[in-house]
Design a protein around this motif. Structure first.
Motif, PDB file in Angstrom:
ATOM      1  N   UNK A 134       0.832  -1.196   0.000  1.00 39.41           N
ATOM      2  CA  UNK A 134       0.000   0.000   0.000  1.00 39.41           C
ATOM      3  C   UNK A 134       0.870   1.250   0.000  1.00 39.41           C
ATOM      4  N   UNK A 135       0.287   2.339  -0.466  1.00 36.61           N
ATOM      5  CA  UNK A 135       0.976   3.624  -0.494  1.00 36.61           C
ATOM      6  C   UNK A 135       0.838   4.303   0.861  1.00 36.61           C
ATOM      7  N   UNK A 136       1.970   4.592   1.501  1.00 34.73           N
ATOM      8  CA  UNK A 136       1.959   5.282   2.795  1.00 34.73           C
ATOM      9  C   UNK A 136       1.872   6.791   2.606  1.00 34.73           C
ATOM     10  N   UNK A 137       2.741   7.322   1.763  1.00 28.92           N
ATOM     11  CA  UNK A 137       2.716   8.762   1.515  1.00 28.92           C
ATOM     12  C   UNK A 137       3.475   9.088   0.242  1.00 28.92           C
ATOM     13  N   UNK A 138       3.170  10.253  -0.304  1.00 28.57           N
ATOM     14  CA  UNK A 138       3.847  10.772  -1.489  1.00 28.57           C
ATOM     15  C   UNK A 138       4.297  12.198  -1.178  1.00 28.57           C
ATOM     16  N   UNK A 139       5.558  12.475  -1.419  1.00 26.77           N
ATOM     17  CA  UNK A 139       6.095  13.821  -1.228  1.00 26.77           C
ATOM     18  C   UNK A 139       6.522  14.403  -2.569  1.00 26.77           C
ATOM     19  N   UNK A 140       6.093  15.617  -2.839  1.00 28.39           N
ATOM     20  CA  UNK A 140       6.494  16.328  -4.048  1.00 28.39           C
ATOM     21  C   UNK A 140       7.184  17.620  -3.629  1.00 28.39           C
ATOM     22  N   UNK A 141       8.433  17.773  -4.058  1.00 28.19           N
ATOM     23  CA  UNK A 141       9.232  18.934  -3.672  1.00 28.19           C
ATOM     24  C   UNK A 141       9.713  19.656  -4.925  1.00 28.19           C
ATOM     25  N   UNK A 142       9.487  20.957  -4.961  1.00 29.74           N
ATOM     26  CA  UNK A 142       9.996  21.804  -6.037  1.00 29.74           C
ATOM     27  C   UNK A 142      10.810  22.931  -5.410  1.00 29.74           C
ATOM     28  N   UNK A 143      11.958  23.217  -6.003  1.00 32.28           N
ATOM     29  CA  UNK A 143      12.833  24.259  -5.463  1.00 32.28           C
ATOM     30  C   UNK A 143      13.380  25.114  -6.599  1.00 32.28           C
ATOM     31  N   UNK A 144      13.365  26.426  -6.366  1.00 30.30           N
ATOM     32  CA  UNK A 144      13.951  27.378  -7.311  1.00 30.30           C
ATOM     33  C   UNK A 144      15.150  28.030  -6.630  1.00 30.30           C
ATOM     34  N   UNK A 145      16.306  27.961  -7.286  1.00 29.74           N
ATOM     35  CA  UNK A 145      17.546  28.486  -6.713  1.00 29.74           C
ATOM     36  C   UNK A 145      18.204  29.430  -7.703  1.00 29.74           C
ATOM     37  N   UNK A 146      18.666  30.578  -7.195  1.00 29.02           N
ATOM     38  CA  UNK A 146      19.386  31.531  -8.046  1.00 29.02           C
ATOM     39  C   UNK A 146      20.555  32.110  -7.266  1.00 29.02           C
ATOM     40  N   UNK A 147      21.700  32.196  -7.923  1.00 31.49           N
ATOM     41  CA  UNK A 147      22.882  32.777  -7.285  1.00 31.49           C
ATOM     42  C   UNK A 147      23.563  33.749  -8.241  1.00 31.49           C
ATOM     43  N   UNK A 158       7.974   8.453  -3.375  1.00 31.21           N
ATOM     44  CA  UNK A 158       6.842   7.545  -3.183  1.00 31.21           C
ATOM     45  C   UNK A 158       7.222   6.485  -2.161  1.00 31.21           C
ATOM     46  N   UNK A 159       6.468   6.420  -1.070  1.00 34.34           N
ATOM     47  CA  UNK A 159       6.746   5.440  -0.017  1.00 34.34           C
ATOM     48  C   UNK A 159       5.623   4.425   0.047  1.00 34.34           C
ATOM     49  N   UNK A 160       5.985   3.145  -0.094  1.00 35.38           N
ATOM     50  CA  UNK A 160       5.034   2.049  -0.026  1.00 35.38           C
ATOM     51  C   UNK A 160       5.485   1.073   1.049  1.00 35.38           C
ATOM     52  N   UNK A 161       4.550   0.265   1.551  1.00 37.45           N
ATOM     53  CA  UNK A 161       4.926  -0.713   2.574  1.00 37.45           C
ATOM     54  C   UNK A 161       3.990  -1.908   2.556  1.00 37.45           C
ATOM     55  N   UNK A 162       4.478  -3.013   3.111  1.00 41.03           N
ATOM     56  CA  UNK A 162       3.652  -4.190   3.388  1.00 41.03           C
ATOM     57  C   UNK A 162       4.294  -4.949   4.536  1.00 41.03           C
ATOM     58  N   UNK A 203       6.945  22.106  -0.624  1.00 43.89           N
ATOM     59  CA  UNK A 203       6.828  20.678  -0.329  1.00 43.89           C
ATOM     60  C   UNK A 203       5.355  20.335  -0.103  1.00 43.89           C
ATOM     61  N   UNK A 204       4.854  19.371  -0.863  1.00 44.88           N
ATOM     62  CA  UNK A 204       3.486  18.872  -0.724  1.00 44.88           C
ATOM     63  C   UNK A 204       3.534  17.425  -0.285  1.00 44.88           C
ATOM     64  N   UNK A 205       2.791  17.104   0.779  1.00 49.23           N
ATOM     65  CA  UNK A 205       2.757  15.731   1.266  1.00 49.23           C
ATOM     66  C   UNK A 205       1.345  15.188   1.133  1.00 49.23           C
TER      67      UNK A 205
END
Length: 404
Positions: A30-43, A68-72, A400-402
């Protein structure tokens, strides 16, 4: 890879007894959780190593990662956790375009890096003990990397003490690219109309290995209901081509060479982290790290973060980090290397410096989900501003979206 895991999952027979049905359900992936991370970096800065420590460091990076985290559960009751991560970064770098300034469109000016990884960990939820393995891959235009890892966790009977061990190996191969004026004839001249993908501009292709082996030993201890302490040691070793050959170095006699550094490097960071739960609203997180290596670099880093609970579902986390560093013995600014030097670099990342990094984050986690969407459990936004004594500044914004 995710589909392969699902396809390989064993199915129970239809005649499964009623008494075993709950066990069957627990073994379904089963799917435990999904994390989506987007980052914008400028130097931005003016000490590019590509042009010998004197030139633009303007760079922009847009990174996206899905986790994507799954477990059984196995028949013996052990929990199997599968963590699949896919990252895609796209960057543009003005300084990299100076490798061949006569080329209309340099392949190094912008590129995309793709890096998938998969970790499998089996754990005993009663004892807290666990072990696992990781495989990873990374690729961009001038290099590729294969990685493998092992992780082990041991927990005391009262769950107040935990020891973690991580071992990783990265076997890299990267293309040796020289600045155009240091290439052998006829490759030291760019043809009119040359552009991305024209291998003739770089000369005969050659590749070199760079292997990295790292370890992490950590010991965490719950002192009391308010105080937790974590101690970390992360020794590592690198071997192979550690110099970036398209970075230039200029000497007091007016000559120019490609960067040259030793082919091995030992690193030893030692760190401590303390979390203190002041009350129901405030947490104090303090961190200190000492770093040393056999190139002569010594560094101290201190960080303080104070999460503040504004309500039951919203918190903010202002943070500040200070770093000071004694640079490598091989560093010298533009035009100050001696002709007798064996190793040399004008990369200001390896110089003596100090830096400040400050910012804040906001975390929202309502009980009915973000915008009423139950599955979208948490939204977090973080912003940081970085200032370095070498005139480098940068900004990073992360979302970050969980989903659970």
């Amino acid at each position: 890879m995710y589909l392969g895991i699902l396809a390989s999952h064993a199915q129970a027979p239809k005649t499964l007894p009623v008494t075993d049905s709950s066990s069957y359900q627990s073994r379904k992936l089963k799917v435990d959780e999904v994390n989506m991370v987007s980052a914008y970096y400028h130097q931005d800065g003016d000490h590019s190593a590509v042009t010998g420590g004197n030139g633009t460091e303007n760079l922009t990076d847009f990174a996206n990662t899905i986790e994507l985290q799954l477990s059984n559960y196995s028949k013996g009751g052990r929990k199997n956790t599968f963590l699949f991560e896919l990252g895609v970064d796209h960057y543009t770098s003005a300084s990299s375009d100076k490798i061949d300034p006569n080329t209309i469109s340099s392949a190094s000016r912008q590129d995309t890096r793709i890096y998938p990884s998969l970790n499998w960990t089996t754990s005993n939820e009663k004892t807290g003990n666990a072990l696992g393995f990781t495989g990873s891959y990374s690729h961009e235009f001038d290099y590729q990397s294969f990685g493998g890892g092992f992780n082990l966790t041991r927990t005391s009977k009262n769950k107040n003490t935990e020891f973690d061990l991580k071992l990783q190996a990265f076997l890299d191969t990267w293309q040796v690219i020289l600045p155009i004026e240091l290439r052998p004839p006829p490759y030291n001249q760019s043809p009119v109309g040359g552009g991305r993908g024209d291998k003739g501009l770089r000369g005969p292709l050659s590749y070199a290995p760079r292997n990295s082996f790292s370890s992490s030993f950590s010991l965490s201890q719950v002192i009391n209901t308010r105080l937790q302490v974590l101690l970390i040691a992360e020794p590592s070793y690198q071997h192979g081509l550690l110099a970036t050959k398209y970075q230039r170095d200029y000497f007091t006699d007016g000559s120019e060479r490609a960067e040259n550094l030793p082919d091995s490097r030992y690193k030893l960071p030692i760190a401590a982290r303390v979390n203190y739960f002041l009350d129901d609203r405030y947490i104090i997180r303090a961190y200190y790290r000492y770093y040393m290596d056999n190139w002569g670099i010594r560094a101290h880093t201190a960080e303080l973060e104070i999460p503040i609970k504004l309500s039951a579902f919203v918190s903010v986390s202002p943070f500040y980090r200070y770093n000071t560093q004694i640079g490598t013995r091989y560093f010298a600014p533009y035009g100050q290397h001696l002709a007798s030097d064996t190793y040399y670099t004008s990369d200001y990342d390896l110089s003596s410096l100090h830096s400040n990094f400050l910012g804040t984050g906001i975390r929202i986690s309502p009980p009915h989900g973000i915008f009423g969407w139950q599955s979208l459990n948490t939204l977090e936004i973080r912003y940081g501003h970085y200032i370095r004594s070498t005139d480098l500044t940068s900004n990073i914004l992360t979302l970050n979206l969980k989903f659970k």
